[in-house]
Design a protein around this motif. Structure first.
Motif, PDB file in Angstrom:
ATOM      1  N   ALA A  65     -71.483 -14.269 -49.629  1.00 24.96           N
ATOM      2  CA  ALA A  65     -70.343 -15.136 -49.331  1.00 24.96           C
ATOM      3  C   ALA A  65     -70.524 -15.849 -47.999  1.00 24.96           C
ATOM      4  O   ALA A  65     -70.200 -17.037 -47.864  1.00 24.96           O
ATOM      5  CB  ALA A  65     -69.051 -14.326 -49.325  1.00 24.96           C
ATOM      6  N   SER A  66     -71.054 -15.142 -47.014  1.00 24.60           N
ATOM      7  CA  SER A  66     -71.283 -15.753 -45.709  1.00 24.60           C
ATOM      8  C   SER A  66     -72.283 -16.902 -45.811  1.00 24.60           C
ATOM      9  O   SER A  66     -72.071 -17.994 -45.255  1.00 24.60           O
ATOM     10  CB  SER A  66     -71.791 -14.709 -44.719  1.00 24.60           C
ATOM     11  N   SER A  68     -60.301 -14.103 -47.842  1.00 23.36           N
ATOM     12  CA  SER A  68     -60.979 -14.951 -46.857  1.00 23.36           C
ATOM     13  C   SER A  68     -60.575 -14.540 -45.454  1.00 23.36           C
ATOM     14  O   SER A  68     -59.500 -13.955 -45.239  1.00 23.36           O
ATOM     15  CB  SER A  68     -60.635 -16.433 -47.078  1.00 23.36           C
ATOM     16  N   LEU A  69     -61.447 -14.825 -44.487  1.00 27.10           N
ATOM     17  CA  LEU A  69     -61.224 -14.465 -43.082  1.00 27.10           C
ATOM     18  C   LEU A  69     -60.841 -15.694 -42.276  1.00 27.10           C
ATOM     19  O   LEU A  69     -61.430 -16.768 -42.443  1.00 27.10           O
ATOM     20  CB  LEU A  69     -62.488 -13.840 -42.487  1.00 27.10           C
ATOM     21  N   VAL A  84     -69.462 -13.574 -39.065  1.00 24.38           N
ATOM     22  CA  VAL A  84     -68.473 -12.611 -39.547  1.00 24.38           C
ATOM     23  C   VAL A  84     -68.505 -12.624 -41.074  1.00 24.38           C
ATOM     24  O   VAL A  84     -68.468 -13.678 -41.694  1.00 24.38           O
ATOM     25  CB  VAL A  84     -67.065 -12.955 -39.037  1.00 24.38           C
ATOM     26  N   ARG A  85     -68.577 -11.448 -41.662  1.00 21.74           N
ATOM     27  CA  ARG A  85     -68.777 -11.355 -43.102  1.00 21.74           C
ATOM     28  C   ARG A  85     -67.679 -10.519 -43.757  1.00 21.74           C
ATOM     29  O   ARG A  85     -67.231  -9.526 -43.202  1.00 21.74           O
ATOM     30  CB  ARG A  85     -70.144 -10.729 -43.408  1.00 21.74           C
ATOM     31  N   PHE A 122     -66.194  -5.407 -44.049  1.00 22.15           N
ATOM     32  CA  PHE A 122     -66.153  -6.412 -42.980  1.00 22.15           C
ATOM     33  C   PHE A 122     -67.249  -6.086 -41.972  1.00 22.15           C
ATOM     34  O   PHE A 122     -67.480  -4.915 -41.652  1.00 22.15           O
ATOM     35  CB  PHE A 122     -64.822  -6.384 -42.221  1.00 22.15           C
ATOM     36  N   SER A 123     -67.894  -7.108 -41.443  1.00 26.05           N
ATOM     37  CA  SER A 123     -68.866  -6.887 -40.367  1.00 26.05           C
ATOM     38  C   SER A 123     -69.002  -8.157 -39.546  1.00 26.05           C
ATOM     39  O   SER A 123     -68.679  -9.256 -40.006  1.00 26.05           O
ATOM     40  CB  SER A 123     -70.229  -6.465 -40.924  1.00 26.05           C
ATOM     41  N   ALA A 124     -69.478  -7.991 -38.304  1.00 30.66           N
ATOM     42  CA  ALA A 124     -69.653  -9.136 -37.399  1.00 30.66           C
ATOM     43  C   ALA A 124     -70.777  -8.824 -36.426  1.00 30.66           C
ATOM     44  O   ALA A 124     -70.938  -7.670 -35.992  1.00 30.66           O
ATOM     45  CB  ALA A 124     -68.362  -9.426 -36.649  1.00 30.66           C
TER      46      ALA A 124
END
Length: 597
Positions: free
Chosen positions: A92-93, A479-480, A487-488, A503-505
């Motif tokens: 997605a990212s 969505s973020l 950011v994923r 979630f990760s960043a």
């Protein structure tokens, strides 16, 4: 809804999803009444229970292949799901980064004086037009910005809408081609048929998909204004009333727009107008398969197939007598397409001669658009052969159409074909089709140039459209905000419908995760989420009035939140290099809402 396999190596097998479940004791599936969301669930519930049971067995078998460390853990299935969600987050990212690069690149090509983008970057680069720049490219710049850059959305891209309305309106609000070099019309004379074509395409391919995602907005106002003015200039007399054009493609656009605007606005005039066209094609001497000598099943023709289905859907719910008059001629059209319009894999030809059975050698990349219509007819009239047509095509994709050149080297063929597959996957989770989507996205993405341009024509927008569809599949609609490239978010659902989020960043981040809503109900006011061209499928949605349990496994905390809170966005904080894991599930109906979180 059953979990959808969301990558080539999904941890949830779906090899049994395409197994048809016969009606009990040979009884018909349903009683002929119009479907709504509740009745559709009841009617297909036995089939889902049957295939769900087989999937549960397959899932239990799959667990034996997990690593020893996973088996030793308290929740090996959950661990596998979270790993899949993290993988989906990476996909997605990349999707949103590619779309952002596309938007940035095209904005550098905008006309300096007006800010409008050109139709193409090579030939026809001197003008904006509604049917191409407006319909295929600009809207997906808007949608990309909704996800990745709200300042751009509310600034330059909204300004482009206002500029387009101010400079291109030539017949009331209807657009004509605007020349940058002339600072005026590209065509010296008014050609009403061409202007109607521009407006109808702008609505169907651009403004409708924006409205399906955004709901009421300045873009939906532009949409209704264009359709109102197209029909204001309906001056071609037919036995069924005046229509704006006899162009087959444009009438398909107007059928789709009229049916959808009826639900969106609640105004009967849109259904009245669409019914004139429905009568023209189904009750007169212009039947698509009984009277025409060539029926295009690819774009520039398939619009009528789907448009008649959308009209029938509306009439079946609100004007059953008219729907009854349409039933036989509609079934005749679909039955004839099944007879002469498919190859051995279930793929549809570019065109057929319905009278002789002659057909093109090539198959169409818009097969999924046509099959949306078949599937909707199955939902309405309980026609197993129409559902089977969709399953046959989906089941053929991986074996026969991997790396298939749909339109030669063009990315647009991949974009349309993948879009069709994703729309049907939302209803029929066929594992091999899901794997095919993952592989073909890589083929399409490889066509994007380092500067962000794909091929330098208006079809670049379709690349972004399908990439966004793919990203939303990988996030299950979440969505973020604010978006950032490092950011994923990824998601996957289990057999019970619980959502597993990763979630990760790379760097510290704080913001909101916004969950999708049942837009077909809340925005479009549809009684059933039937498959349709230019929609964005709904994966995990928070319906008004429902309550959810949210569990942050990383922080070992949990709370309850309403659907309204999920769709407004829940707060998330990420440390650099941290993965955060959430599980979201529907709470028991008696569960109180914790307002302290």
């Amino acid at each position: 809804m059953p979990v959808i396999s969301a990558s080539f190596g999904s941890v949830i097998p779906h090899c049994f999803d395409s197994v048809p479940f016969p009606p009990r004791n040979g009884a018909p599936e349903g009683d002929g009444r119009p479907l709504n969301d509740t009745r559709a669930t009841v009617l297909i519930g036995r089939r889902r229970l049957h295939s769900g049971f087989l999937r549960a067995l397959a899932f239990a078998s799959m667990l034996s292949f997990l690593s020893a460390s996973d088996r030793a853990g308290a929740a090996p299935a959950a661990e596998a799901l979270f790993r899949q969600a993290a993988e989906n987050g990476r996909a997605a990212s990349e999707s949103f980064q590619r779309c952002q690069r596309y938007v940035a690149a095209w904005l550098t090509k905008a006309d300096p004086a007006t800010g409008l983008i050109p139709r193409n970057l090579t030939q026809d680069g001197d003008y904006w037009n509604g049917r191409d720049a407006g319909a295929d490219n600009y809207p997906f710049m808007v949608l990309t910005a909704w996800f990745t850059d709200r300042a751009l959305l509310d600034g330059r891209l909204l300004d482009m809408l206002h500029t387009e309305q101010r400079l291109t309106a030539r017949v009331d609000r209807l657009p004509d081609d605007y020349s940058f070099s002339k600072r005026g019309w590209r065509r010296p004379e008014v050609n009403l048929d061409e202007i109607i074509f521009d407006g109808a395409e702008y609505v169907k391919d651009g403004l409708i998909p924006l409205t399906e995602w955004l709901g009421p907005s300045p873009w939906s106002e532009r949409m209704t204004g264009l359709i109102d003015d197209i029909w204001k200039h309906a001056c071609i007399q037919t036995p069924f009333g005046a229509v704006p054009t006899l162009n087959f493609e444009v009438n398909g656009d107007l059928l789709q727009a009229g049916a959808r605007l009826y639900w969106f606005t609640g105004e009967a005039k849109y259904l009245d107008w669409a019914t004139r066209l429905g009568d023209y094609y189904l009750l007169g001497t212009n039947h698509p398969t009984r009277d025409l000598k060539q029926l295009r099943l690819r774009d520039h023709g398939c619009e009528v197939v789907n448009g008649l289905t959308e009209l029938y859907f509306a009439l079946k719910h609100v004007r059953p007598a008219k729907a009854a008059a349409y039933r036989e001629p509609l079934h005749a059209m679909f039955d004839r397409i099944l007879e002469v319009g498919r190859n051995e894999h279930g793929m549809l030809y570019d065109w057929v001669n319905p009278q002789t059975g002659q057909h093109s050698q090539g198959i169409c990349d818009t097969w999924g658009y046509d099959l949306d219509g078949f599937y909707t007819m199955h939902l309405l009239d309980h026609m197993p052969a129409y559902r089977a047509a969709a399953l046959k095509a989906m089941g053929s994709l991986q074996a026969y159409y991997t790396n298939y050149r749909w339109e030669g080297e063009s990315a647009d063929g991949y974009a349309d074909s993948i879009e069709g597959a994703l729309n049907l996957l939302n209803r029929e989770p066929v594992a091999s089709a899901a794997a095919w989507v993952d592989s073909e996205m890589r083929v399409m993405w490889a066509k994007q140039k380092p500067d962000g341009i794909i091929e330098g024509w208006h079809g670049d927008g379709n690349f972004a459209r399908t990439t966004i569809l793919y990203a939303l599949w990988k996030t299950q609609g979440a969505s973020l905000h604010p978006w950032r490239a490092d950011v994923r978010i990824g998601a996957v659902r289990d057999e019970d419908g619980s959502l597993y989020l990763s979630f990760s960043a790379d760097q510290a981040w704080s913001g909101r995760v916004v969950f999708d809503r049942p837009r077909h109900k809340e925005f479009m006011h549809l009684p059933l989420d039937y498959p349709r061209i230019n929609q964005f499928p709904e994966w995990f949605t928070a319906a008004e009035g429902t309550v959810f349990e949210v569990e942050d496994l990383s922080a070992q905390r949990h709370w309850r939140a309403t659907a309204k809170e999920l769709t407004a966005g829940l707060s998330v904080e990420l440390a650099a290099g941290q993965e955060r894991r959430w599980r979201v599930r529907l709470a028991p109906s008696s569960a109180p809402v914790d307002r302290t979180k």
